[in-house]
Design an enzyme around this catalytic site. Structure first.
Site, PDB file in Angstrom:
ATOM      1  N   HIS A  60       0.851  -1.197   0.000  1.00 31.09           N
ATOM      2  CA  HIS A  60       0.000   0.000   0.000  1.00 31.09           C
ATOM      3  C   HIS A  60       0.885   1.245   0.000  1.00 31.09           C
ATOM      4  O   HIS A  60       1.964   1.258   0.589  1.00 31.09           O
ATOM      5  CB  HIS A  60      -0.918  -0.002   1.222  1.00 31.09           C
ATOM      6  CG  HIS A  60      -1.960   1.066   1.157  1.00 31.09           C
ATOM      7  ND1 HIS A  60      -1.695   2.367   1.510  1.00 31.09           N
ATOM      8  CD2 HIS A  60      -3.251   1.039   0.737  1.00 31.09           C
ATOM      9  CE1 HIS A  60      -2.788   3.096   1.314  1.00 31.09           C
ATOM     10  NE2 HIS A  60      -3.747   2.316   0.847  1.00 31.09           N
ATOM     11  N   GLU A 114      -4.267   2.174  -6.975  1.00 23.93           N
ATOM     12  CA  GLU A 114      -4.657   3.230  -6.042  1.00 23.93           C
ATOM     13  C   GLU A 114      -3.739   4.438  -6.246  1.00 23.93           C
ATOM     14  O   GLU A 114      -2.659   4.508  -5.638  1.00 23.93           O
ATOM     15  CB  GLU A 114      -4.535   2.742  -4.604  1.00 23.93           C
ATOM     16  CG  GLU A 114      -5.329   1.491  -4.314  1.00 23.93           C
ATOM     17  CD  GLU A 114      -5.629   1.331  -2.832  1.00 23.93           C
ATOM     18  OE1 GLU A 114      -6.806   1.273  -2.490  1.00 23.93           O
ATOM     19  OE2 GLU A 114      -4.690   1.305  -2.025  1.00 23.93           O
TER      20      GLU A 114
HETATM   21  P1  13P Z   1      -9.788   5.856   1.031  1.00 20.69           P
HETATM   22  O1  13P Z   1     -10.962   5.126   0.399  1.00 20.69           O
HETATM   23  O2  13P Z   1     -10.076   6.255   2.457  1.00 20.69           O
HETATM   24  O3  13P Z   1      -9.300   6.982   0.180  1.00 20.69           O
HETATM   25  O4  13P Z   1      -8.598   4.790   1.132  1.00 20.69           O
HETATM   26  C1  13P Z   1      -8.333   3.994   0.041  1.00 20.69           C
HETATM   27  C2  13P Z   1      -7.284   3.025   0.374  1.00 20.69           C
HETATM   28  O5  13P Z   1      -6.153   3.383   0.636  1.00 20.69           O
HETATM   29  C3  13P Z   1      -7.663   1.611   0.401  1.00 20.69           C
HETATM   30  O6  13P Z   1      -6.532   0.852   0.590  1.00 20.69           O
END
Ligand code: 13P
Length: 264
Positions: free
Chosen positions: A109, A179
């Protein structure tokens, strides 16, 4: 892909809807969420084709698994070490999170890459360890705003995916979560379909054999459907908006409905 823990059924494409709780929730809160989610989701027949998952802090994995009982909701870990055991103070291993009930391991992440020095090499070692133990890696990739502004998003993300999968013979158990760093968290800018379609296509082209590509970063009830409709997106990985049971279930419901929309 066969042989992953907790998944005995034949492979049908599913839409993944999951949440990482990040560093939130006491044990009591985690248990309550899991109980209420198990009740709300039931056996899942009301939403065929949607696979929910929850990724608590390591302290709550066993409790969440236990409260979920026979629920089809999958449980994951937010990280795991690449070694099976040893003198690694503060770490947890893949066998340990599996022992607690996790069948997925989130790896790489952006918060770990940014704050804890997670490198592509370590991400790769963790992917290999996760697969070695029959768990499903959920590999997170994404570019910063600066990289995107320079026009380098596709190349950056493809490089992360290729590094994560180095030495993986069969990627069909691996999930990738795209992401973009600039879209994550309370200070993030929610992405629109036009922002992500190209990167998702680039991931698909570079890793055609993976089990799925999820999108994450400020996903919420108001934008989940349009993001799920982006070609190549197989699910969503949600933070804040799914820290309540209602939030997760509502987004899962939207995912179920988006599966039923006939193709033109
Ligand atoms: P948010 O949906 O709070 O922006 O976080 C996304 C995330 O990092 C999921 O791993």
């Amino acid at each position: 892909m066969t042989g992953l823990r907790g998944e005995g059924r034949s492979h049908v494409p599913v839409t993944w809807v999951g949440t990482s709780w990040k560093m939130t929730k006491t044990l009591a809160e985690a248990r309550r969420y899991a109980r209420r989610l198990a009740d709300a989701w039931g056996d899942g027949t009301a939403m065929p084709g949607v696979q929910p998952f929850v990724i608590p802090s390591a302290t709550a994995i066993a409790a969440v698994r236990s409260e979920l009982g026979s629920s089809p909701v999958l449980v994951g870990a937010q990280d795991a070490h690449w070694e099976d055991a040893g003198a690694w103070t503060g770490e947890v291993s893949v066998p340990q999170v599996a022992d607690a009930g996790a069948v997925m391991v989130e790896i790489g992440h952006s918060e770990r890459r940014e704050h804890f020095g997670e490198t592509d090499e370590r991400v790769n070692a963790k992917v290999l360890a996760t697969l070695r133990h029959g768990l499903r890696p959920l590999v997170c990739v994404g570019e910063t705003a600066a990289v995107r502004d320079e026009g380098g998003a596709d190349a950056h993300v493809v490089r992360q995916v290729e590094a994560a999968l180095r030495g993986v013979d069969d990627p069909s158990g691996v999930l990738v979560a795209y992401e973009p760093v600039w879209a994550i968290g309370s200070r993030g800018r929610p992405a629109g379909p036009e922002d992500i379609v190209g990167v998702v296509a680039a991931i698909r082209a570079s890793a055609p054999g993976v089990a799925g590509v999820l999108y994450g970063g400020s996903v919420a009830q108001g934008n989940a459907a349009e993001l799920l409709a982006v070609p190549g997106v197989d699910g969503v990985f949600v933070g804040r908006a799914a820290w309540s049971v209602e939030g997760l279930v509502e987004i899962a419901y939207l995912a179920g409905r988006s599966r039923q929309v006939p193709s033109p």
